[in-house]
Write a protein that holds these residues in place. Structure first.
Motif, PDB file in Angstrom:
ATOM      1  N   LEU A 124       0.832  -1.106  -0.106  1.00 29.04           N
ATOM      2  CA  LEU A 124      -0.095  -0.011   0.033  1.00 29.04           C
ATOM      3  C   LEU A 124       0.729   1.233  -0.065  1.00 29.04           C
ATOM      4  CD1 LEU A 124      -2.794   1.545   0.382  1.00 29.04           C
ATOM      5  CD2 LEU A 124      -2.336   1.377   2.824  1.00 29.04           C
ATOM      6  N   THR A 125       0.526   2.079  -0.724  1.00 28.52           N
ATOM      7  CA  THR A 125       1.255   3.450  -0.734  1.00 28.52           C
ATOM      8  C   THR A 125       0.330   4.600  -0.554  1.00 28.52           C
ATOM      9  OG1 THR A 125       2.823   2.555  -2.677  1.00 28.52           O
ATOM     10  CG2 THR A 125       2.573   4.942  -2.328  1.00 28.52           C
ATOM     11  N   LYS A 126       0.455   5.571   0.268  1.00 23.31           N
ATOM     12  CA  LYS A 126      -0.142   6.512   0.729  1.00 23.31           C
ATOM     13  C   LYS A 126       0.733   7.621   1.054  1.00 23.31           C
ATOM     14  CE  LYS A 126      -4.455   6.790   2.511  1.00 23.31           C
ATOM     15  NZ  LYS A 126      -5.932   6.683   2.903  1.00 23.31           N
ATOM     16  N   ASP A 127       0.397   8.936   0.603  1.00 20.10           N
ATOM     17  CA  ASP A 127       1.218   9.825   0.940  1.00 20.10           C
ATOM     18  C   ASP A 127       0.307  11.321   1.115  1.00 20.10           C
ATOM     19  OD1 ASP A 127       0.947  11.280  -1.707  1.00 20.10           O
ATOM     20  OD2 ASP A 127       2.381  10.065  -2.291  1.00 20.10           O
ATOM     21  N   LYS A 128       0.866  12.381   1.467  1.00 24.58           N
ATOM     22  CA  LYS A 128       0.247  13.759   1.781  1.00 24.58           C
ATOM     23  C   LYS A 128      -0.665  14.113   0.543  1.00 24.58           C
ATOM     24  CE  LYS A 128       3.856  16.589   0.067  1.00 24.58           C
ATOM     25  NZ  LYS A 128       4.891  17.486   0.515  1.00 24.58           N
ATOM     26  N   THR A 129      -0.400  13.681  -0.785  1.00 27.92           N
ATOM     27  CA  THR A 129      -1.268  13.990  -1.852  1.00 27.92           C
ATOM     28  C   THR A 129      -2.299  12.882  -2.077  1.00 27.92           C
ATOM     29  OG1 THR A 129       0.350  12.706  -3.549  1.00 27.92           O
ATOM     30  CG2 THR A 129       0.644  15.073  -2.999  1.00 27.92           C
ATOM     31  N   SER A 130      -2.275  11.675  -1.607  1.00 26.03           N
ATOM     32  CA  SER A 130      -3.434  10.811  -1.799  1.00 26.03           C
ATOM     33  C   SER A 130      -4.058  10.302  -0.429  1.00 26.03           C
ATOM     34  CB  SER A 130      -2.656   9.497  -2.576  1.00 26.03           C
ATOM     35  OG  SER A 130      -1.929   9.111  -1.520  1.00 26.03           O
ATOM     36  N   SER A 131      -4.307  11.255   0.450  1.00 29.27           N
ATOM     37  CA  SER A 131      -4.918  10.867   1.467  1.00 29.27           C
ATOM     38  C   SER A 131      -6.333  10.425   1.755  1.00 29.27           C
ATOM     39  CB  SER A 131      -5.326  11.960   2.682  1.00 29.27           C
ATOM     40  OG  SER A 131      -5.978  13.278   2.099  1.00 29.27           O
ATOM     41  N   GLU A 132      -6.957  10.728   0.534  1.00 29.32           N
ATOM     42  CA  GLU A 132      -8.384  10.052   0.212  1.00 29.32           C
ATOM     43  C   GLU A 132      -8.376   8.988  -0.929  1.00 29.32           C
ATOM     44  OE1 GLU A 132     -11.292  10.889   1.738  1.00 29.32           O
ATOM     45  OE2 GLU A 132      -9.759  12.083   3.181  1.00 29.32           O
ATOM     46  N   ALA A 133      -7.024   8.507  -1.333  1.00 30.83           N
ATOM     47  CA  ALA A 133      -6.983   7.517  -2.206  1.00 30.83           C
ATOM     48  C   ALA A 133      -6.086   6.571  -1.580  1.00 30.83           C
ATOM     49  CB  ALA A 133      -6.615   8.003  -3.604  1.00 30.83           C
ATOM     50  N   ILE A 134      -6.085   5.137  -2.125  1.00 31.34           N
ATOM     51  CA  ILE A 134      -5.232   4.186  -2.115  1.00 31.34           C
ATOM     52  C   ILE A 134      -4.376   3.899  -3.301  1.00 31.34           C
ATOM     53  CG2 ILE A 134      -5.895   3.589   0.510  1.00 31.34           C
ATOM     54  CD1 ILE A 134      -6.983   1.026  -1.265  1.00 31.34           C
ATOM     55  N   MET A 135      -3.001   3.590  -3.423  1.00 36.48           N
ATOM     56  CA  MET A 135      -2.614   3.107  -4.682  1.00 36.48           C
ATOM     57  C   MET A 135      -1.777   1.660  -3.802  1.00 36.48           C
ATOM     58  SD  MET A 135      -0.646   6.436  -6.138  1.00 36.48           S
ATOM     59  CE  MET A 135      -0.446   7.289  -4.554  1.00 36.48           C
ATOM     60  N   VAL A 136      -2.189   0.400  -4.809  1.00 35.44           N
ATOM     61  CA  VAL A 136      -1.746  -0.653  -4.240  1.00 35.44           C
ATOM     62  C   VAL A 136      -0.926  -1.483  -5.343  1.00 35.44           C
ATOM     63  CG1 VAL A 136      -2.854  -3.013  -3.462  1.00 35.44           C
ATOM     64  CG2 VAL A 136      -4.032  -0.986  -2.684  1.00 35.44           C
ATOM     65  N   THR A 137      -0.116  -2.149  -4.876  1.00 34.51           N
ATOM     66  CA  THR A 137       0.732  -3.151  -5.888  1.00 34.51           C
ATOM     67  C   THR A 137       0.524  -4.292  -5.218  1.00 34.51           C
ATOM     68  OG1 THR A 137       2.662  -1.301  -6.029  1.00 34.51           O
ATOM     69  CG2 THR A 137       3.007  -3.623  -6.775  1.00 34.51           C
ATOM     70  N   LEU A 138      -0.074  -5.327  -6.035  1.00 36.87           N
ATOM     71  CA  LEU A 138      -0.530  -6.779  -6.034  1.00 36.87           C
ATOM     72  C   LEU A 138       0.419  -7.592  -6.550  1.00 36.87           C
ATOM     73  CD1 LEU A 138      -4.210  -6.220  -6.693  1.00 36.87           C
ATOM     74  CD2 LEU A 138      -3.173  -6.303  -4.357  1.00 36.87           C
ATOM     75  N   THR A 139       0.961  -8.543  -6.151  1.00 38.98           N
ATOM     76  CA  THR A 139       1.958  -9.656  -6.556  1.00 38.98           C
ATOM     77  C   THR A 139       1.009 -10.750  -6.527  1.00 38.98           C
ATOM     78  OG1 THR A 139       3.802  -8.698  -6.764  1.00 38.98           O
ATOM     79  CG2 THR A 139       4.037 -10.786  -7.156  1.00 38.98           C
ATOM     80  N   CYS A 140       0.505 -11.589  -7.655  1.00 39.96           N
ATOM     81  CA  CYS A 140      -0.150 -12.924  -7.653  1.00 39.96           C
ATOM     82  C   CYS A 140       0.455 -13.990  -8.156  1.00 39.96           C
ATOM     83  CB  CYS A 140      -1.820 -12.566  -7.740  1.00 39.96           C
ATOM     84  SG  CYS A 140      -2.550 -11.370  -7.014  1.00 39.96           S
ATOM     85  N   ARG A 141       0.348 -15.153  -7.528  1.00 42.50           N
ATOM     86  CA  ARG A 141       1.034 -16.441  -8.346  1.00 42.50           C
ATOM     87  C   ARG A 141       0.032 -17.442  -8.703  1.00 42.50           C
ATOM     88  NH1 ARG A 141       5.721 -19.814  -5.919  1.00 42.50           N
ATOM     89  NH2 ARG A 141       4.176 -21.339  -5.861  1.00 42.50           N
ATOM     90  N   GLU A 142       0.151 -18.199  -9.586  1.00 43.67           N
ATOM     91  CA  GLU A 142      -0.839 -19.129  -9.827  1.00 43.67           C
ATOM     92  C   GLU A 142      -0.318 -20.634  -9.008  1.00 43.67           C
ATOM     93  OE1 GLU A 142      -2.150 -21.882 -13.585  1.00 43.67           O
ATOM     94  OE2 GLU A 142       0.178 -21.040 -13.895  1.00 43.67           O
ATOM     95  N   ILE A 143      -1.448 -21.060  -8.421  1.00 44.29           N
ATOM     96  CA  ILE A 143      -1.252 -22.363  -7.810  1.00 44.29           C
ATOM     97  C   ILE A 143      -1.462 -23.777  -8.659  1.00 44.29           C
ATOM     98  CG2 ILE A 143      -0.976 -21.393  -5.627  1.00 44.29           C
ATOM     99  CD1 ILE A 143      -3.641 -22.617  -5.150  1.00 44.29           C
ATOM    100  N   LEU A 144      -0.819 -24.701  -8.646  1.00 45.68           N
ATOM    101  CA  LEU A 144      -1.290 -25.732  -9.504  1.00 45.68           C
ATOM    102  C   LEU A 144      -1.817 -26.696  -8.529  1.00 45.68           C
ATOM    103  CD1 LEU A 144       2.359 -26.141 -11.512  1.00 45.68           C
ATOM    104  CD2 LEU A 144       0.077 -24.937 -12.198  1.00 45.68           C
ATOM    105  N   ILE A 145      -3.086 -27.037  -8.815  1.00 45.39           N
ATOM    106  CA  ILE A 145      -3.873 -27.915  -8.148  1.00 45.39           C
ATOM    107  C   ILE A 145      -3.837 -29.294  -8.541  1.00 45.39           C
ATOM    108  CG2 ILE A 145      -6.240 -28.261  -6.815  1.00 45.39           C
ATOM    109  CD1 ILE A 145      -6.515 -25.211  -6.903  1.00 45.39           C
ATOM    110  N   VAL A 146      -3.562 -30.326  -7.858  1.00 47.67           N
ATOM    111  CA  VAL A 146      -3.560 -31.748  -8.520  1.00 47.67           C
ATOM    112  C   VAL A 146      -4.637 -32.627  -7.314  1.00 47.67           C
ATOM    113  CG1 VAL A 146      -1.043 -31.573  -9.299  1.00 47.67           C
ATOM    114  CG2 VAL A 146      -1.742 -32.391  -7.087  1.00 47.67           C
ATOM    115  N   GLU A 147      -5.053 -33.772  -8.188  1.00 46.89           N
ATOM    116  CA  GLU A 147      -5.978 -34.702  -7.485  1.00 46.89           C
ATOM    117  C   GLU A 147      -5.176 -35.955  -7.302  1.00 46.89           C
ATOM    118  OE1 GLU A 147      -9.808 -34.834  -8.867  1.00 46.89           O
ATOM    119  OE2 GLU A 147      -9.908 -32.921  -9.176  1.00 46.89           O
ATOM    120  N   THR A 148      -5.042 -36.560  -6.198  1.00 42.87           N
ATOM    121  CA  THR A 148      -4.681 -37.803  -6.064  1.00 42.87           C
ATOM    122  C   THR A 148      -5.699 -38.947  -6.107  1.00 42.87           C
ATOM    123  OG1 THR A 148      -4.839 -37.763  -3.493  1.00 42.87           O
ATOM    124  CG2 THR A 148      -2.656 -36.897  -4.809  1.00 42.87           C
TER     125      THR A 148
END
Length: 192
Positions: A124-148
């Motif tokens: 999350l990034t917030k500063d004095k110019t963005s008090s009424e907003a949020i800037m977010v950096t998301l990193t997402c990764r795929e997970i491999l789902i298997v069945e046994t």
């Protein structure tokens, strides 16, 4: 509903059902792992490859002055609250809950749709110019789902080599015994 939605094309970009208000940047990463094995005289042989789980990093923003923020403010007044709702704090709480749930979710970006994703990083990034907003950096990764699946093997009597192909049996507890060295300090073959 617009014409694109009527024919099955969605323009909304979202993560786990949370619609992005503004996407500032997307980074998509797909990799193939190539295995290397050294052989004689310094040569390296590559004999196999496999696809690594995909990863996407998204920089996005939400604002209290957006249509969603104004709608939340109006709804809070309709509910009798004199204190306005903080829309961006609610979005951030939803993102934290999505990460904390550790349940796979879907991401839709302008480039493609991802399934079975987990959020590995949320900044999350917030500063004095963005008090009424949020800037977010998301990193997402795929997970491999298997069945046994459990398989049953034929009885030992029906197998050509039951010692190699038979089912695992409980043979009891094994005890380790210490080797006794011979007079010369070497272990005799009789103790092997």
């Amino acid at each position: 509903m617009g014409i694109l939605e009527q024919i099955g094309i969605s323009q909304s970009k979202s993560i786990g059902g949370i619609v992005f208000q503004a996407v500032l940047e997307e980074q998509h990463n797909d990799e193939i792992q190539i295995t290397d094995h050294p052989v004689e005289r310094g040569a390296v042989v590559s004999d196999h490859s496999y696809k690594r789980p995909c990863q996407v990093t998204i920089k996005c923003a939400w604002s209290n002055s957006s249509l969603g923020g104004i709608s939340a403010l109006i709804n809070s007044f309709k509910g009798g609250s004199l204190i306005g709702s903080d829309y961006v704090s609610g979005i951030y709480s939803q993102l934290l809950a999505l990460q904390e749930s550790r349940e796979p979710f879907e991401i839709t970006t302008s480039s493609r749709r991802y399934a079975n994703m987990l959020m590995s990083s949320l900044g999350l990034t917030k500063d004095k110019t963005s008090s009424e907003a949020i800037m977010v950096t998301l990193t997402c990764r795929e997970i491999l789902i298997v069945e046994t699946k459990a398989a049953t093997l034929p009885p030992k009597a029906a197998q050509a080599n039951p010692a190699a192909t038979g089912q695992i049996e409980n043979a009891g507890t094994k005890q380790v015994t210490a080797a006794t060295p011979a007079d010369s300090g070497a272990v005799s073959k009789a103790n092997w």
